[in-house]
Design an enzyme around this catalytic site. Structure first.
Site, PDB file in Angstrom:
ATOM      1  N   LEU A 158       6.700   3.133   1.444  1.00  0.00           N
ATOM      2  CA  LEU A 158       7.626   2.002   1.566  1.00  0.00           C
ATOM      3  C   LEU A 158       8.693   2.229   2.635  1.00  0.00           C
ATOM      4  CD1 LEU A 158       8.205   1.125  -2.214  1.00  0.00           C
ATOM      5  CD2 LEU A 158       6.468   0.236  -0.643  1.00  0.00           C
ATOM      6  N   HIS A 198       9.118  -3.502   3.481  1.00  0.00           N
ATOM      7  CA  HIS A 198       8.774  -3.721   2.069  1.00  0.00           C
ATOM      8  C   HIS A 198      10.025  -4.084   1.272  1.00  0.00           C
ATOM      9  CE1 HIS A 198       5.596  -0.710   3.347  1.00  0.00           C
ATOM     10  NE2 HIS A 198       4.841  -1.667   2.848  1.00  0.00           N
ATOM     11  N   GLN A 251     -10.352  -2.532   2.561  1.00  0.00           N
ATOM     12  CA  GLN A 251      -9.851  -3.175   3.779  1.00  0.00           C
ATOM     13  C   GLN A 251      -9.786  -2.215   4.957  1.00  0.00           C
ATOM     14  OE1 GLN A 251      -5.976  -4.269   1.862  1.00  0.00           O
ATOM     15  NE2 GLN A 251      -5.092  -3.709   3.829  1.00  0.00           N
ATOM     16  N   SER A 253       4.096   1.541   8.044  1.00  0.00           N
ATOM     17  CA  SER A 253       3.831   2.849   7.453  1.00  0.00           C
ATOM     18  C   SER A 253       3.120   3.752   8.463  1.00  0.00           C
ATOM     19  CB  SER A 253       2.965   2.685   6.200  1.00  0.00           C
ATOM     20  OG  SER A 253       3.591   1.776   5.316  1.00  0.00           O
ATOM     21  N   MET A 282       0.842  -1.197   0.000  1.00  0.00           N
ATOM     22  CA  MET A 282       0.000   0.000   0.000  1.00  0.00           C
ATOM     23  C   MET A 282       0.884   1.257   0.000  1.00  0.00           C
ATOM     24  SD  MET A 282      -3.393  -0.941   2.146  1.00  0.00           S
ATOM     25  CE  MET A 282      -2.727  -0.708   3.774  1.00  0.00           C
ATOM     26  N   VAL A 317      10.678  -7.008   9.893  1.00  0.00           N
ATOM     27  CA  VAL A 317      11.827  -6.111  10.006  1.00  0.00           C
ATOM     28  C   VAL A 317      11.508  -5.073  11.095  1.00  0.00           C
ATOM     29  CG1 VAL A 317      13.286  -4.438   8.805  1.00  0.00           C
ATOM     30  CG2 VAL A 317      12.423  -6.457   7.592  1.00  0.00           C
ATOM     31  N   LYS A 377       4.994  -9.812   9.658  1.00  0.00           N
ATOM     32  CA  LYS A 377       4.424  -8.732  10.476  1.00  0.00           C
ATOM     33  C   LYS A 377       2.890  -8.824  10.511  1.00  0.00           C
ATOM     34  CE  LYS A 377       3.844  -4.265  11.851  1.00  0.00           C
ATOM     35  NZ  LYS A 377       2.509  -4.001  11.408  1.00  0.00           N
ATOM     36  N   ASP A 378       2.292  -9.171   9.353  1.00  0.00           N
ATOM     37  CA  ASP A 378       0.839  -9.310   9.283  1.00  0.00           C
ATOM     38  C   ASP A 378       0.504 -10.805   9.247  1.00  0.00           C
ATOM     39  OD1 ASP A 378      -0.114  -6.389   8.863  1.00  0.00           O
ATOM     40  OD2 ASP A 378       1.580  -6.626   7.510  1.00  0.00           O
TER      41      ASP A 378
HETATM   42  P1  AMP Z   1       1.454  -2.810   3.545  1.00  0.00           P
HETATM   43  O1  AMP Z   1       2.009  -1.839   2.561  1.00  0.00           O
HETATM   44  O2  AMP Z   1       1.448  -2.328   4.958  1.00  0.00           O
HETATM   45  O3  AMP Z   1       0.144  -3.418   3.110  1.00  0.00           O
HETATM   46  O4  AMP Z   1       2.476  -4.022   3.577  1.00  0.00           O
HETATM   47  C1  AMP Z   1       2.856  -4.674   2.385  1.00  0.00           C
HETATM   48  C2  AMP Z   1       3.598  -5.924   2.741  1.00  0.00           C
HETATM   49  O5  AMP Z   1       4.749  -5.592   3.517  1.00  0.00           O
HETATM   50  C3  AMP Z   1       2.760  -6.894   3.592  1.00  0.00           C
HETATM   51  O6  AMP Z   1       2.988  -8.217   3.161  1.00  0.00           O
HETATM   52  C4  AMP Z   1       3.298  -6.660   4.970  1.00  0.00           C
HETATM   53  O7  AMP Z   1       3.159  -7.790   5.811  1.00  0.00           O
HETATM   54  C5  AMP Z   1       4.753  -6.379   4.685  1.00  0.00           C
HETATM   55  N1  AMP Z   1       5.349  -5.655   5.807  1.00  0.00           N
HETATM   56  C6  AMP Z   1       4.884  -4.530   6.403  1.00  0.00           C
HETATM   57  N2  AMP Z   1       5.677  -4.187   7.446  1.00  0.00           N
HETATM   58  C7  AMP Z   1       6.658  -5.133   7.517  1.00  0.00           C
HETATM   59  C8  AMP Z   1       7.778  -5.349   8.384  1.00  0.00           C
HETATM   60  N3  AMP Z   1       8.047  -4.532   9.386  1.00  0.00           N
HETATM   61  N4  AMP Z   1       8.562  -6.420   8.147  1.00  0.00           N
HETATM   62  C9  AMP Z   1       8.288  -7.272   7.114  1.00  0.00           C
HETATM   63  N5  AMP Z   1       7.263  -7.118   6.259  1.00  0.00           N
HETATM   64  C10 AMP Z   1       6.455  -6.072   6.462  1.00  0.00           C
END
Ligand code: AMP
Length: 256
Positions: A31, A35, A59, A184, A28, A174, A147-148
């Site tokens: 970054l 990411h 969502q 984010s 989303m 991470v 993380k998710d």
């Molecule tokens: P988002 O942009 O928040 O929807 O996240 C996109 C992808 O990045 C998803 O698969 C998240 O689980 C992953 N993600 C977000 N934060 C982290 C993190 N701290 N460590 C690893 N992956 C992450």
């Protein structure tokens, strides 16, 4: 790096690249290094790396959360290009959810617990948008963050139940040096809120639900629970000021 705004453009751009493997990293935007670890793994493992950049309104239960979600497309595109992404799919809401859209995919039980209780409809939105992205991009592998953890559990179930031909790759969470999982949404924390938020990773690091609950006493806690995923995780969600944070630690294996 190509930037495509329409489904048709993505399909046309990927058609000549189908001889090799395709990796998809759904994001989303806004970054960060979490990411980046997904992009790097995709770069290592796939011939073509596709990143989607789409703040999925379906969502979000809360309009203020959706409106306030950090967006900086120019910066995200520069980071993606730097990470060796070949194609960014950055559609409009209209392109993904045109007027009359009414087809949803629901992972019933896994989508209803924990985050699903606090955010009704969240995983229906996640599952539907991911299934649509998978259908558009046809990746051999799709990359997600631990993380998710519940999102991973829901998507694993979706891939299995609908016999989708793709491999889900899950990368470790991470964290910043102080232990806070990168998100984010962290950008919205004031310095004082960030200090309080550190109780979350500290509590989870105990890997014990009862101890974690005690350490989070005084914070606005949605849940602290052992979740029956693969691997099981100790998961928690807390509100710090106006920001809701989630985090988890796997209870088996050595994944951080
Ligand atoms: P988002 O942009 O928040 O929807 O996240 C996109 C992808 O990045 C998803 O698969 C998240 O689980 C992953 N993600 C977000 N934060 C982290 C993190 N701290 N460590 C690893 N992956 C992450």
């Amino acid at each position: 790096m190509m930037v495509c705004r329409t489904i048709e453009a993505v399909r046309a751009a990927l058609a000549p690249l189908r001889g090799g493997s395709v990796g998809l990293v759904p994001t989303m935007g806004a970054l960060h290094d979490g990411h980046l670890s997904l992009l790097r793994a995709a770069r290592d493992e796939c011939d073509t790396v596709v990143m989607s950049l789409f703040v999925n309104p379906t969502q979000f239960g809360d309009a203020a959360d959706l409106d306030g979600y950090p967006r900086d497309e120019e910066r995200d595109l520069a980071i993606a290009a730097d990470a060796g992404v070949e194609l960014v799919f950055a559609p409009s809401v209209q392109e993904m959810f045109p007027p009359g859209f009414q087809t949803w995919v629901e992972v019933e039980k896994l989508g209803a617990i924990l985050e699903g209780l606090s955010r009704p409809g969240h995983f229906r939105g996640v599952a539907t948008v991911c299934l649509k992205l998978f259908t558009i991009v046809h990746p051999d592998r799709a990359y997600f963050g631990q993380k998710d953890a519940q999102q991973v559990a829901v998507l694993r179930r979706l891939v299995h139940d609908l016999a989708l031909e793709l491999e889900l790759r899950v990368l470790p969470t991470v964290r910043d040096d102080d232990g806070l999982a990168l998100s984010s949404r962290n950008a919205r924390l004031t310095p004082e809120e960030r200090r309080r938020a550190l109780a979350l990773p500290r509590a989870l690091a105990t890997k014990d639900a009862e101890t974690a609950r005690q350490l989070l006493d005084g914070l606005d806690v949605d849940y602290v629970e052992v979740a029956p995923f693969d691997p099981p995780v100790l998961a928690a969600a807390v509100r710090v000021g106006a920001t809701r944070l989630i985090d988890n630690v796997p209870l088996e294996g050595d994944t951080p």
